[in-house]
Design an enzyme around this catalytic site. Structure first.
Site, short mmCIF file in Angstrom:
data_model
loop_
_atom_site.label_atom_id
_atom_site.label_comp_id
_atom_site.label_asym_id
_atom_site.label_seq_id
_atom_site.Cartn_x
_atom_site.Cartn_y
_atom_site.Cartn_z
N THR A 112 -5.41 13.31 16.79
CA THR A 112 -6.41 13.48 16.03
C THR A 112 -7.56 14.78 15.93
O THR A 112 -7.83 15.67 15.42
CB THR A 112 -6.99 12.18 15.25
OG1 THR A 112 -5.72 11.74 15.78
CG2 THR A 112 -7.63 12.46 14.08
N LYS A 143 -7.01 1.24 10.32
CA LYS A 143 -7.47 1.80 11.78
C LYS A 143 -8.25 2.05 11.51
O LYS A 143 -9.07 3.13 10.80
CB LYS A 143 -7.10 3.14 12.22
CG LYS A 143 -5.41 3.61 12.25
CD LYS A 143 -5.49 4.52 13.27
CE LYS A 143 -3.67 5.12 13.41
NZ LYS A 143 -3.32 6.83 13.99
N LYS A 200 -10.82 6.75 18.22
CA LYS A 200 -10.52 8.05 17.97
C LYS A 200 -11.26 8.60 16.69
O LYS A 200 -11.31 10.05 16.92
CB LYS A 200 -8.55 8.26 18.77
CG LYS A 200 -8.22 7.09 17.34
CD LYS A 200 -8.34 8.41 15.85
CE LYS A 200 -6.66 7.99 15.12
NZ LYS A 200 -6.63 9.14 13.96
N GLY A 214 0.64 -1.10 -0.37
CA GLY A 214 -0.33 -0.09 0.05
C GLY A 214 0.92 1.57 -0.21
O GLY A 214 1.63 1.23 1.20
N1 LIG Z 1 -2.18 8.56 6.43
C1 LIG Z 1 -1.96 9.45 8.11
O1 LIG Z 1 -1.16 10.30 8.51
C2 LIG Z 1 -2.00 7.94 8.62
C3 LIG Z 1 -2.73 6.64 8.14
N2 LIG Z 1 -2.91 6.20 8.99
C4 LIG Z 1 -3.79 5.34 8.28
O2 LIG Z 1 -3.41 4.18 7.49
C5 LIG Z 1 -4.24 3.58 6.62
C6 LIG Z 1 -4.33 3.55 4.77
O3 LIG Z 1 -4.45 4.87 5.26
P1 LIG Z 1 -3.43 6.58 4.60
O4 LIG Z 1 -2.53 5.50 3.58
O5 LIG Z 1 -3.54 7.33 5.03
O6 LIG Z 1 -4.23 6.55 3.02
P2 LIG Z 1 -4.53 6.91 1.73
O7 LIG Z 1 -5.51 7.02 0.83
O8 LIG Z 1 -3.08 7.69 1.83
O9 LIG Z 1 -3.34 5.26 0.87
C7 LIG Z 1 -4.29 4.15 1.03
C8 LIG Z 1 -3.89 3.67 -0.15
O10 LIG Z 1 -4.39 1.61 -0.11
C9 LIG Z 1 -4.33 1.52 -1.05
N3 LIG Z 1 -5.66 1.08 -1.33
C10 LIG Z 1 -6.85 1.37 -1.56
N4 LIG Z 1 -7.42 0.34 -1.81
C11 LIG Z 1 -6.84 -1.05 -1.87
C12 LIG Z 1 -6.86 -2.02 -2.74
N5 LIG Z 1 -7.93 -2.83 -2.64
N6 LIG Z 1 -5.92 -2.88 -3.17
C13 LIG Z 1 -4.39 -2.39 -2.71
N7 LIG Z 1 -4.22 -1.15 -2.50
C14 LIG Z 1 -5.27 -0.15 -2.32
C15 LIG Z 1 -4.47 2.71 -1.99
O11 LIG Z 1 -4.50 2.71 -3.49
P3 LIG Z 1 -4.14 3.43 -5.35
O12 LIG Z 1 -3.02 4.55 -4.14
O13 LIG Z 1 -3.34 3.19 -5.61
O14 LIG Z 1 -5.49 4.52 -4.73
C16 LIG Z 1 -3.20 4.25 -0.91
O15 LIG Z 1 -2.23 3.30 -1.59
C17 LIG Z 1 -5.67 4.22 7.00
O16 LIG Z 1 -6.16 2.81 7.74
C18 LIG Z 1 -5.07 5.12 8.16
O17 LIG Z 1 -5.87 5.38 9.29
C19 LIG Z 1 -2.18 5.56 10.00
C20 LIG Z 1 -1.98 6.04 10.84
C21 LIG Z 1 -0.77 7.79 9.81
O1 LIG Z 2 -4.03 8.24 12.35
C1 LIG Z 2 -3.22 8.90 12.41
C2 LIG Z 2 -3.15 9.88 13.05
O2 LIG Z 2 -2.52 8.74 14.17
C3 LIG Z 2 -4.38 9.83 10.52
O3 LIG Z 2 -5.50 10.65 11.05
P1 LIG Z 2 -6.34 10.74 9.71
O4 LIG Z 2 -6.85 8.93 9.28
O5 LIG Z 2 -7.90 11.64 10.07
O6 LIG Z 2 -5.51 11.57 8.67
#
Ligand SMILES: NC(=O)C1=CN([C@@H]2O[C@H](COP(=O)(O)OP(=O)(O)OC[C@H]3O[C@@H](n4cnc5c(N)ncnc54)[C@H](OP(=O)(O)O)[C@@H]3O)[C@@H](O)[C@H]2O)C=CC1
Ligand SMILES: O=C(CO)COP(=O)(O)O
Length: 319
Positions: A243, A103, A186, A8
Site C-alpha cells: 500500500t 480494514k 498500514k 457489498g
Molecule cells: N479495493 C481494494 O483493492 C481493497 C479493499 N479492501 C477493503 O475492502 C473494504 C471495502 O472497500 P472497497 O470495496 O474497496 O470500497 P468501495 O468504495 O469500492 O465499495 C464500498 C461498498 O460498500 C457499499 N456500502 C457502503 N455503505 C453501505 C451501507 N451502508 N450499506 C450497504 N453497503 C454499503 C457500497 O455500496 P454502493 O456501491 O451502493 O455505494 C460499495 O458497494 C474496505 O475496508 C477496504 O479497505 C481490502 C483489500 C483490497
Molecule cells: O487494502 C488494500 C490493499 O491491500 C487496498 O488499498 P487502498 O484501500 O489504499 O486502496
C-alpha cells in the site's frame, strides 16, 4: 455446494466474488437494486471494478434475503459503515459464519471489525480476511496471499479451506487483533508515504517512513496484545509494503494529493483517514508521531514542511 455470500458490491466484494465464483456458486448482494440488476444483465460492475467480467456462477442480488441460502458471508463494506450494515441486516446474518473484509478502526469506539461484529451479533462465528490485495489484481486472477484470522482455530481452518481459490492463497491465524491492526494501521502509513512522494521528498524519505511507520504499528499492536509475528506477516508488513508503494492504493493516492496540495474526491473509500483519527484520538499511551502528523495533514492544521520538521526534530534515540 452452498454459495458463498458477499455483502457489498464494491471493488473488493466484487473481486472476491469473482475469484470465488470461479470454483463454486457465489451470491453478491448490492444495496442498490438497480445496481444488482445492471450487474446481472451486463455481467460487469463498471462503477466499482471496471473491466472485470462476472463469472456465470456469480449471482448479483438486490434482496438480501438471497443470502439466506449461503454458507459463509463476506462483509465487504467500509469499516465506518460496518456497524450500521450489521444492525440493518442482523436477522439475515444470524447463524452464518461472518468474514469481515474491511480494514480500519471504528472512529466512535476505537474498535476493529470483529469487536463490532461481536457487539451487534453476539455469539456469531466471525473471522477477518485481510492482507496485501488489490481488487483489480484478484479480479484478474493474479496470485494473491491473504490472512484469514479467526479466534476459533477449527472454524478458521474450515473457512480457509472454503474460501481459498486458485489465485487466493489464504494463511490461517488466530491472532485476530494483530491482523485487524495491521490492516488498519498500514493505511495510515500509506497516506504518509504518499504525502512524502507527492511533496517530492524522495524515495529515501519514503523508505524511512515505511520503516518507522512499521515500528509505530508494532508499538501500538503489541501494546494491545497482538503477536509480533502477525505484524511481520501478510496483514502487517505485507500490506504495508504493497500500500505504501503503489498508486493502485487509494490511501497512497490521498497522500499524494496531500503532498501536492491538491484536492481528493471525498466519495472515494479511503479507510486510513478515519483510522488515523480513531487511533490518534484514543488513550493508549503509545507514541504515534507519524499518525499524529497524518491527522494534522488531513485536518489542515499541519503543513508538509511542518510535518517533516516535526519528525526530523524528534529527540535522537536508539532504533
Ligand atoms: N479495493 C481494494 O483493492 C481493497 C479493499 N479492501 C477493503 O475492502 C473494504 C471495502 O472497500 P472497497 O470495496 O474497496 O470500497 P468501495 O468504495 O469500492 O465499495 C464500498 C461498498 O460498500 C457499499 N456500502 C457502503 N455503505 C453501505 C451501507 N451502508 N450499506 C450497504 N453497503 C454499503 C457500497 O455500496 P454502493 O456501491 O451502493 O455505494 C460499495 O458497494 C474496505 O475496508 C477496504 O479497505 C481490502 C483489500 C483490497
Ligand atoms: O487494502 C488494500 C490493499 O491491500 C487496498 O488499498 P487502498 O484501500 O489504499 O486502496
Amino acid at each position: 455446494m452452498t454459495p458463498v455470500g458477499v455483502l457489498g458490491a464494491g471493488a473488493f466484494g466484487t473481486a472476491l466474488a469473482i475469484s470465488m465464483a470461479r470454483q463454486g456458486p457465489v451470491t453478491l448482494w448490492a444495496r442498490d437494486a438497480g445496481h444488482a440488476r445492471d450487474m446481472a444483465r451486463t455481467r460487469e460492475n463498471p462503477a466499482r471494478l471496471p473491466g472485470a467480467r462476472l463469472p456465470d456462477a456469480l449471482t448479483p442480488a438486490a434482496d438480501i434475503a438471497a443470502l439466506a441460502g449461503c454458507g459463509p458471508i463476506l462483509l465487504a463494506v467500509p469499516m465506518q459503515r460496518l456497524r450500521q450494515v450489521l444492525a440493518d441486516h442482523r436477522d439475515r446474518l444470524a447463524g452464518h459464519p461472518l468474514v469481515a473484509c474491511c480494514k480500519g478502526i471504528e472512529l466512535q469506539t476505537g474498535l476493529g471489525p470483529l469487536a463490532v461484529i461481536a457487539q451487534v451479533l453476539p455469539g456469531a462465528t466471525a473471522a477477518l480476511l485481510t492482507g496485501p490485495s488489490f481488487a483489480a489484481d484478484i479480479a484478474r486472477g493474479l496470485p494473491t496471499a491473504l490472512t484469514l484470522a479467526c479466534a476459533d482455530a477449527d472454524a478458521g481452518r474450515a473457512l480457509q479451506a472454503r474460501l481459498s481459490t486458485a489465485n487466493l492463497r489464504l494463511y490461517r491465524s488466530t491472532d485476530t487483533l494483530g491482523a485487524e491492526l495491521g490492516g488498519a494501521l498500514k493505511n495510515v502509513i500509506a497516506i504518509a508515504c504518499g504525502a512524502v512522494i507527492g511533496a517530492g521528498l524522495g524515495d529515501s524519505a519514503r523508505a524511512a517512513l515505511m520503516t518507522r511507520g512499521y515500528a509505530e504499528m508494532q508499538r501500538l499492536a503489541l501494546a494491545r496484545g497482538a503477536r509480533p509475528e502477525t505484524l511481520a506477516g501478510l496483514s502487517g508488513f505485507g500490506d504495508l509494503a504493497l500500500t505504501c508503494t503503489s498508486e493502485l492504493s487509494r490511501n497512497y493516492r490521498l497522500g499524494l494529493a496531500l503532498g501536492r496540495g491538491e484536492g481528493f474526491d471525498p466519495a472515494i473509500t479511503v479507510e486510513g483517514a478515519a483510522t488515523a483519527r480513531a487511533v490518534a484520538g484514543a488513550d493508549h499511551g503509545v507514541d504515534l508521531p507519524i499518525t499524529d502528523c497524518v491527522v494534522g495533514l488531513l485536518d489542515g492544521t499541519l503543513s508538509m514542511s511542518g510535518a517533516t520538521e516535526t519528525l526530523l526534530a524528534r529527540p535522537l534515540k536508539e532504533e
